[in-house]
Design a protein around this motif. Structure first.
Motif, PDB file in Angstrom:
ATOM      1  N   SER A   9      -3.165  -1.409   1.298  1.00 14.30           N
ATOM      2  CA  SER A   9      -2.494  -0.435   0.169  1.00 14.30           C
ATOM      3  C   SER A   9      -3.780  -0.014  -0.537  1.00 14.30           C
ATOM      4  O   SER A   9      -3.915   1.282  -0.916  1.00 14.30           O
ATOM      5  CB  SER A   9      -1.630  -1.205  -0.677  1.00 14.30           C
ATOM      6  N   LEU A  10      -4.572  -0.732  -0.947  1.00 14.77           N
ATOM      7  CA  LEU A  10      -6.030  -0.499  -1.741  1.00 14.77           C
ATOM      8  C   LEU A  10      -6.941   0.437  -0.684  1.00 14.77           C
ATOM      9  O   LEU A  10      -7.514   1.256  -1.289  1.00 14.77           O
ATOM     10  CB  LEU A  10      -6.892  -1.744  -2.181  1.00 14.77           C
ATOM     11  N   SER A  11      -7.050   0.052   0.419  1.00  9.38           N
ATOM     12  CA  SER A  11      -7.856   0.764   1.555  1.00  9.38           C
ATOM     13  C   SER A  11      -7.315   2.202   1.509  1.00  9.38           C
ATOM     14  O   SER A  11      -8.295   3.325   1.300  1.00  9.38           O
ATOM     15  CB  SER A  11      -7.808   0.391   2.726  1.00  9.38           C
ATOM     16  N   LYS A  12      -5.887   2.581   1.340  1.00 11.66           N
ATOM     17  CA  LYS A  12      -5.385   3.879   1.748  1.00 11.66           C
ATOM     18  C   LYS A  12      -5.744   4.549   0.529  1.00 11.66           C
ATOM     19  O   LYS A  12      -6.085   5.789   0.377  1.00 11.66           O
ATOM     20  CB  LYS A  12      -3.892   3.634   1.816  1.00 11.66           C
ATOM     21  N   TRP A  13      -5.455   4.029  -0.840  1.00 11.34           N
ATOM     22  CA  TRP A  13      -5.895   4.584  -1.925  1.00 11.34           C
ATOM     23  C   TRP A  13      -7.357   5.107  -2.053  1.00 11.34           C
ATOM     24  O   TRP A  13      -7.734   6.058  -2.374  1.00 11.34           O
ATOM     25  CB  TRP A  13      -5.594   3.323  -3.295  1.00 11.34           C
ATOM     26  N   PHE A  14      -8.183   4.156  -1.502  1.00 12.58           N
ATOM     27  CA  PHE A  14      -9.763   4.563  -1.562  1.00 12.58           C
ATOM     28  C   PHE A  14     -10.051   5.587  -0.855  1.00 12.58           C
ATOM     29  O   PHE A  14     -10.593   6.506  -1.236  1.00 12.58           O
ATOM     30  CB  PHE A  14     -10.491   3.233  -0.958  1.00 12.58           C
ATOM     31  N   LEU A  15      -9.417   5.591   0.180  1.00 12.31           N
ATOM     32  CA  LEU A  15      -9.645   6.875   1.307  1.00 12.31           C
ATOM     33  C   LEU A  15      -9.018   8.121   0.706  1.00 12.31           C
ATOM     34  O   LEU A  15      -9.613   9.230   0.746  1.00 12.31           O
ATOM     35  CB  LEU A  15      -8.887   6.612   2.528  1.00 12.31           C
ATOM     36  N   LEU A  16      -7.657   7.942   0.122  1.00 18.65           N
ATOM     37  CA  LEU A  16      -7.147   9.109  -0.662  1.00 18.65           C
ATOM     38  C   LEU A  16      -8.087   9.733  -1.713  1.00 18.65           C
ATOM     39  O   LEU A  16      -8.324  10.916  -2.086  1.00 18.65           O
ATOM     40  CB  LEU A  16      -5.716   8.759  -0.963  1.00 18.65           C
ATOM     41  N   GLU A  17      -8.732   8.841  -2.311  1.00 16.90           N
ATOM     42  CA  GLU A  17      -9.498   9.228  -3.610  1.00 16.90           C
ATOM     43  C   GLU A  17     -10.716  10.100  -3.089  1.00 16.90           C
ATOM     44  O   GLU A  17     -11.057  11.082  -3.576  1.00 16.90           O
ATOM     45  CB  GLU A  17      -9.953   8.066  -4.062  1.00 16.90           C
ATOM     46  N   ILE A  18     -11.035   9.650  -1.869  1.00 17.96           N
ATOM     47  CA  ILE A  18     -12.448  10.386  -1.278  1.00 17.96           C
ATOM     48  C   ILE A  18     -12.139  11.731  -1.090  1.00 17.96           C
ATOM     49  O   ILE A  18     -12.573  12.718  -1.053  1.00 17.96           O
ATOM     50  CB  ILE A  18     -12.869   9.517  -0.109  1.00 17.96           C
ATOM     51  N   GLN A  19     -10.726  11.912  -0.245  1.00 23.72           N
ATOM     52  CA  GLN A  19     -10.274  13.221   0.329  1.00 23.72           C
ATOM     53  C   GLN A  19     -10.072  14.072  -1.107  1.00 23.72           C
ATOM     54  O   GLN A  19     -10.183  15.275  -0.951  1.00 23.72           O
ATOM     55  CB  GLN A  19      -8.910  12.775   0.974  1.00 23.72           C
ATOM     56  N   ALA A  46       1.445   2.994 -12.165  1.00 24.12           N
ATOM     57  CA  ALA A  46       1.917   3.590 -12.954  1.00 24.12           C
ATOM     58  C   ALA A  46       1.782   5.137 -12.992  1.00 24.12           C
ATOM     59  O   ALA A  46       2.696   6.050 -13.074  1.00 24.12           O
ATOM     60  CB  ALA A  46       1.372   3.063 -14.663  1.00 24.12           C
ATOM     61  N   GLN A  47       0.430   5.418 -12.386  1.00 23.98           N
ATOM     62  CA  GLN A  47       0.333   6.745 -12.088  1.00 23.98           C
ATOM     63  C   GLN A  47       0.535   7.196 -10.682  1.00 23.98           C
ATOM     64  O   GLN A  47       0.490   8.519 -10.261  1.00 23.98           O
ATOM     65  CB  GLN A  47      -1.163   6.903 -12.355  1.00 23.98           C
ATOM     66  N   LYS A  48       1.337   6.455  -9.963  1.00 28.25           N
ATOM     67  CA  LYS A  48       1.740   6.598  -8.662  1.00 28.25           C
ATOM     68  C   LYS A  48       0.650   6.794  -7.709  1.00 28.25           C
ATOM     69  O   LYS A  48       0.867   7.559  -6.624  1.00 28.25           O
ATOM     70  CB  LYS A  48       2.869   7.673  -8.553  1.00 28.25           C
ATOM     71  N   ASN A  49      -0.615   6.610  -8.184  1.00 24.65           N
ATOM     72  CA  ASN A  49      -1.792   6.627  -7.107  1.00 24.65           C
ATOM     73  C   ASN A  49      -1.756   5.496  -5.939  1.00 24.65           C
ATOM     74  O   ASN A  49      -2.501   5.545  -5.027  1.00 24.65           O
ATOM     75  CB  ASN A  49      -2.994   6.612  -7.912  1.00 24.65           C
ATOM     76  N   LEU A  50      -1.169   4.279  -5.997  1.00 22.83           N
ATOM     77  CA  LEU A  50      -1.320   3.177  -5.518  1.00 22.83           C
ATOM     78  C   LEU A  50       0.201   2.768  -4.999  1.00 22.83           C
ATOM     79  O   LEU A  50       1.047   2.448  -5.721  1.00 22.83           O
ATOM     80  CB  LEU A  50      -2.082   1.995  -6.066  1.00 22.83           C
ATOM     81  N   HIS A  51       0.325   2.374  -3.744  1.00 23.67           N
ATOM     82  CA  HIS A  51       1.544   1.993  -3.221  1.00 23.67           C
ATOM     83  C   HIS A  51       1.934   0.648  -3.693  1.00 23.67           C
ATOM     84  O   HIS A  51       0.850  -0.385  -3.813  1.00 23.67           O
ATOM     85  CB  HIS A  51       1.491   2.123  -1.692  1.00 23.67           C
ATOM     86  N   ASN A  52       3.074   0.366  -4.245  1.00 24.87           N
ATOM     87  CA  ASN A  52       3.311  -1.123  -4.582  1.00 24.87           C
ATOM     88  C   ASN A  52       3.533  -2.138  -3.631  1.00 24.87           C
ATOM     89  O   ASN A  52       4.434  -2.176  -2.942  1.00 24.87           O
ATOM     90  CB  ASN A  52       4.769  -0.748  -5.443  1.00 24.87           C
ATOM     91  N   ASP A  53       2.228  -2.520  -3.187  1.00 21.50           N
ATOM     92  CA  ASP A  53       2.519  -3.758  -2.265  1.00 21.50           C
ATOM     93  C   ASP A  53       1.350  -4.887  -2.601  1.00 21.50           C
ATOM     94  O   ASP A  53       0.625  -4.709  -3.816  1.00 21.50           O
ATOM     95  CB  ASP A  53       1.757  -2.969  -0.962  1.00 21.50           C
ATOM     96  N   ASP A  54       1.257  -5.667  -1.706  1.00 22.32           N
ATOM     97  CA  ASP A  54       0.055  -6.733  -2.169  1.00 22.32           C
ATOM     98  C   ASP A  54      -1.311  -5.901  -2.063  1.00 22.32           C
ATOM     99  O   ASP A  54      -1.428  -5.141  -1.316  1.00 22.32           O
ATOM    100  CB  ASP A  54       0.299  -7.804  -1.086  1.00 22.32           C
ATOM    101  N   VAL A  55      -1.971  -6.528  -3.041  1.00 17.18           N
ATOM    102  CA  VAL A  55      -3.249  -5.829  -3.095  1.00 17.18           C
ATOM    103  C   VAL A  55      -4.285  -6.796  -3.276  1.00 17.18           C
ATOM    104  O   VAL A  55      -4.276  -7.894  -4.123  1.00 17.18           O
ATOM    105  CB  VAL A  55      -3.473  -5.057  -4.367  1.00 17.18           C
TER     106      VAL A  55
END
Length: 86
Positions: A9-19, A46-55
């Motif tokens: 979940s956090l890895s996906k967030w990280f890559l999306l932020e770079i994109q 809260a900002q819907k930037n990160l999927h609600n999953d274990d982190v």
């Protein structure tokens, strides 16, 4: 230098932020306590930037004065520890 290992979940967030053209390492490099980590995760949820999953994240800050031999030892130990727990 900063080495990051994180769950999906956090890895996906990280890559999306770079994109998006953002610098995600600047957002997380200040995290140094459980409270600051939890606060960061709650804000991103809260900002819907990160999927609600274990982190989970492991951050290794590497200082230039460390020798390459010592860094190799750290990573070798880390990899062996991860193999043991998987």
């Amino acid at each position: 230098d900063l080495v990051l290992l994180s769950t999906d979940s956090l890895s996906k967030w990280f890559l999306l932020e770079i994109q998006k053209g953002n610098l995600p390492w600047n957002k997380i490099s200040h995290i140094d306590t459980k409270y600051s980590f939890e606060n960061f995760i709650q804000n991103e949820h809260a900002q819907k930037n990160l999927h609600n999953d274990d982190v989970t994240i492991l951050m290794l800050k590497i200082y230039s004065r460390l020798s390459k031999k010592y860094l190799f030892y750290i990573f070798k130990t880390l990899i062996n520890t991860l193999k043991f727990h998987i």
